[in-house]
Write a protein that holds these residues in place. Sequence first.
Motif, mmCIF file in Angstrom:
data_model
loop_
_atom_site.group_PDB
_atom_site.id
_atom_site.type_symbol
_atom_site.label_atom_id
_atom_site.label_comp_id
_atom_site.label_asym_id
_atom_site.label_seq_id
_atom_site.Cartn_x
_atom_site.Cartn_y
_atom_site.Cartn_z
ATOM 1 N N GLY A 219 -23.520 56.297 -51.975
ATOM 2 C CA GLY A 219 -24.906 56.569 -51.608
ATOM 3 C C GLY A 219 -25.899 55.941 -52.561
ATOM 4 O O GLY A 219 -26.936 55.402 -52.141
ATOM 5 N N ILE A 220 -25.603 56.005 -53.843
ATOM 6 C CA ILE A 220 -26.488 55.379 -54.839
ATOM 7 C C ILE A 220 -26.495 53.862 -54.664
ATOM 8 O O ILE A 220 -27.550 53.221 -54.741
ATOM 9 C CB ILE A 220 -26.052 55.771 -56.269
ATOM 10 N N GLN A 221 -25.335 53.288 -54.424
ATOM 11 C CA GLN A 221 -25.259 51.838 -54.223
ATOM 12 C C GLN A 221 -26.087 51.388 -53.019
ATOM 13 O O GLN A 221 -26.692 50.315 -53.041
ATOM 14 C CB GLN A 221 -23.802 51.411 -54.057
ATOM 15 N N ARG A 222 -26.121 52.222 -51.995
ATOM 16 C CA ARG A 222 -26.890 51.875 -50.789
ATOM 17 C C ARG A 222 -28.370 52.195 -50.929
ATOM 18 O O ARG A 222 -29.165 51.868 -50.043
ATOM 19 C CB ARG A 222 -26.325 52.618 -49.577
ATOM 20 N N GLY A 223 -28.755 52.857 -52.009
ATOM 21 C CA GLY A 223 -30.155 53.200 -52.211
ATOM 22 C C GLY A 223 -30.610 54.401 -51.405
ATOM 23 O O GLY A 223 -31.803 54.570 -51.143
ATOM 24 N N GLU A 224 -29.679 55.258 -51.001
ATOM 25 C CA GLU A 224 -30.028 56.408 -50.169
ATOM 26 C C GLU A 224 -30.758 57.480 -50.977
ATOM 27 O O GLU A 224 -30.405 57.752 -52.123
ATOM 28 C CB GLU A 224 -28.768 57.022 -49.552
ATOM 29 N N PHE A 225 -31.755 58.074 -50.358
ATOM 30 C CA PHE A 225 -32.401 59.248 -50.963
ATOM 31 C C PHE A 225 -31.584 60.498 -50.682
ATOM 32 O O PHE A 225 -31.240 61.256 -51.586
ATOM 33 C CB PHE A 225 -33.820 59.423 -50.410
ATOM 34 N N ASP A 226 -31.245 60.737 -49.432
ATOM 35 C CA ASP A 226 -30.561 61.955 -49.008
ATOM 36 C C ASP A 226 -29.060 61.694 -48.882
ATOM 37 O O ASP A 226 -28.586 61.179 -47.874
ATOM 38 C CB ASP A 226 -31.143 62.423 -47.669
ATOM 39 N N ILE A 227 -28.324 62.049 -49.927
ATOM 40 C CA ILE A 227 -26.875 61.865 -49.948
ATOM 41 C C ILE A 227 -26.239 63.235 -49.720
ATOM 42 O O ILE A 227 -26.268 64.101 -50.596
ATOM 43 C CB ILE A 227 -26.409 61.271 -51.294
ATOM 44 N N HIS A 228 -25.692 63.450 -48.536
ATOM 45 C CA HIS A 228 -25.091 64.753 -48.234
ATOM 46 C C HIS A 228 -23.719 64.548 -47.615
ATOM 47 O O HIS A 228 -23.494 63.570 -46.885
ATOM 48 C CB HIS A 228 -25.996 65.571 -47.306
ATOM 49 N N PRO A 230 -19.509 66.762 -46.975
ATOM 50 C CA PRO A 230 -19.029 65.930 -45.869
ATOM 51 C C PRO A 230 -19.905 66.113 -44.645
ATOM 52 O O PRO A 230 -20.346 67.233 -44.355
ATOM 53 C CB PRO A 230 -17.605 66.444 -45.630
ATOM 54 N N LYS A 231 -20.167 65.049 -43.921
ATOM 55 C CA LYS A 231 -21.162 65.047 -42.852
ATOM 56 C C LYS A 231 -20.863 66.086 -41.767
ATOM 57 O O LYS A 231 -21.777 66.652 -41.177
ATOM 58 C CB LYS A 231 -21.252 63.653 -42.210
ATOM 59 N N ARG A 232 -19.579 66.343 -41.499
ATOM 60 C CA ARG A 232 -19.234 67.292 -40.438
ATOM 61 C C ARG A 232 -19.700 68.709 -40.785
ATOM 62 O O ARG A 232 -19.909 69.530 -39.890
ATOM 63 C CB ARG A 232 -17.725 67.288 -40.174
ATOM 64 N N PHE A 233 -19.876 68.985 -42.075
ATOM 65 C CA PHE A 233 -20.349 70.293 -42.525
ATOM 66 C C PHE A 233 -21.829 70.261 -42.863
ATOM 67 O O PHE A 233 -22.618 71.096 -42.395
ATOM 68 C CB PHE A 233 -19.536 70.756 -43.734
ATOM 69 N N SER A 234 -22.238 69.291 -43.663
ATOM 70 C CA SER A 234 -23.642 69.212 -44.068
ATOM 71 C C SER A 234 -24.541 68.934 -42.869
ATOM 72 O O SER A 234 -25.671 69.446 -42.783
ATOM 73 C CB SER A 234 -23.835 68.131 -45.142
ATOM 74 N N GLY A 235 -24.049 68.143 -41.922
ATOM 75 C CA GLY A 235 -24.838 67.869 -40.714
ATOM 76 C C GLY A 235 -25.061 69.126 -39.886
ATOM 77 O O GLY A 235 -26.150 69.339 -39.338
ATOM 78 N N PHE A 236 -24.033 69.975 -39.802
ATOM 79 C CA PHE A 236 -24.163 71.235 -39.076
ATOM 80 C C PHE A 236 -25.198 72.138 -39.735
ATOM 81 O O PHE A 236 -26.038 72.754 -39.059
ATOM 82 C CB PHE A 236 -22.808 71.937 -39.007
ATOM 83 N N LEU A 237 -25.181 72.211 -41.072
ATOM 84 C CA LEU A 237 -26.151 73.055 -41.779
ATOM 85 C C LEU A 237 -27.567 72.496 -41.649
ATOM 86 O O LEU A 237 -28.532 73.256 -41.596
ATOM 87 C CB LEU A 237 -25.764 73.192 -43.249
ATOM 88 N N LYS A 238 -27.699 71.164 -41.587
ATOM 89 C CA LYS A 238 -29.017 70.579 -41.347
ATOM 90 C C LYS A 238 -29.544 70.997 -39.971
ATOM 91 O O LYS A 238 -30.743 71.269 -39.808
ATOM 92 C CB LYS A 238 -28.943 69.046 -41.447
ATOM 93 N N PHE A 239 -28.640 71.039 -38.991
ATOM 94 C CA PHE A 239 -29.032 71.457 -37.650
ATOM 95 C C PHE A 239 -29.499 72.920 -37.654
ATOM 96 O O PHE A 239 -30.505 73.270 -37.011
ATOM 97 C CB PHE A 239 -27.849 71.283 -36.691
ATOM 98 N N LEU A 240 -28.799 73.779 -38.390
ATOM 99 C CA LEU A 240 -29.180 75.193 -38.446
ATOM 100 C C LEU A 240 -30.592 75.384 -39.001
ATOM 101 O O LEU A 240 -31.281 76.331 -38.628
ATOM 102 C CB LEU A 240 -28.185 75.977 -39.306
#
Length: 258
Positions: A219-228, A230-240
């Motif tokens: 994520g740092i190499q890609r310059g991402e701000f929001d590094i979260h 595993p996506k299958r879990f963090s994405g679900f919590l973002k939806f909540l």
Amino acid sequence: MKQTGIANFAGKRIWVIGASSGIGEACAKAFINQGAKVALSSRRVERLNTIAEHAKLTQTLVIPLDVTNRDQLTHGYQTLLKTWGGLDLLLFVSGIYVPLRADDFEINIAEQTIEANLLGPMRAVALVLPEMLKAHSGHIAIVGSVAGYSGLPKALAYGPSKAGIINFCETLYYDLLPQGISVHMISPGFVATEATAQNDFEMPALITAEEAAKEILSGIQRGEFDIHFPKRFSGFLKFLRILPYPLYFWIMRRFVKI
């Protein structure tokens, strides 16, 4: 305007605060393996020395400190500057986690949690910002948690400390992007560490510290701000987060068995 990443960590000067175990240790070793110069900080100097022994002497600095002690942080940063002349990336991982619920709420534990998890990274950022602002370059990466997204069981102090990190990183990003300084907000889900070993419940999508480190470095190499992850879990919590509260609380009571 898009913030920059770090294409190659070789030769970069990196300060990992919280490097003695878990995610911090895994990240420190990954940076070292990629040829970075890594300053290792935590309270447990013997663990830091063990990591340093496996790296080239010129590649690491051991800077023991307590993140709740401003003088120790200041002295550590001055040591780093005198030795390397600057800093390319601050990675703040250090933190504490004590499960707390309302029927057993201890204010002294809550105060310690805020001191370490929220004020600790604020102290470190306050130290490194002046030089980065002068250079109009640098990276600040802070490990928060998906527990900061919304209220979760047993996170009565930990959750608010990580919610504060989210807000802090968002504001840093807004202020520092025009200055050429990149900010990386890191929100892991459940990672197998000494801290999560305290949990007496099933942790969905549990990953290793090494897997977490891989996500962070990428994520740092890609310059991402929001590094979260595993996506299958963090994405679900973002939806909540976007659901109305009655529906959110219904889902939590229905599916979270804690």
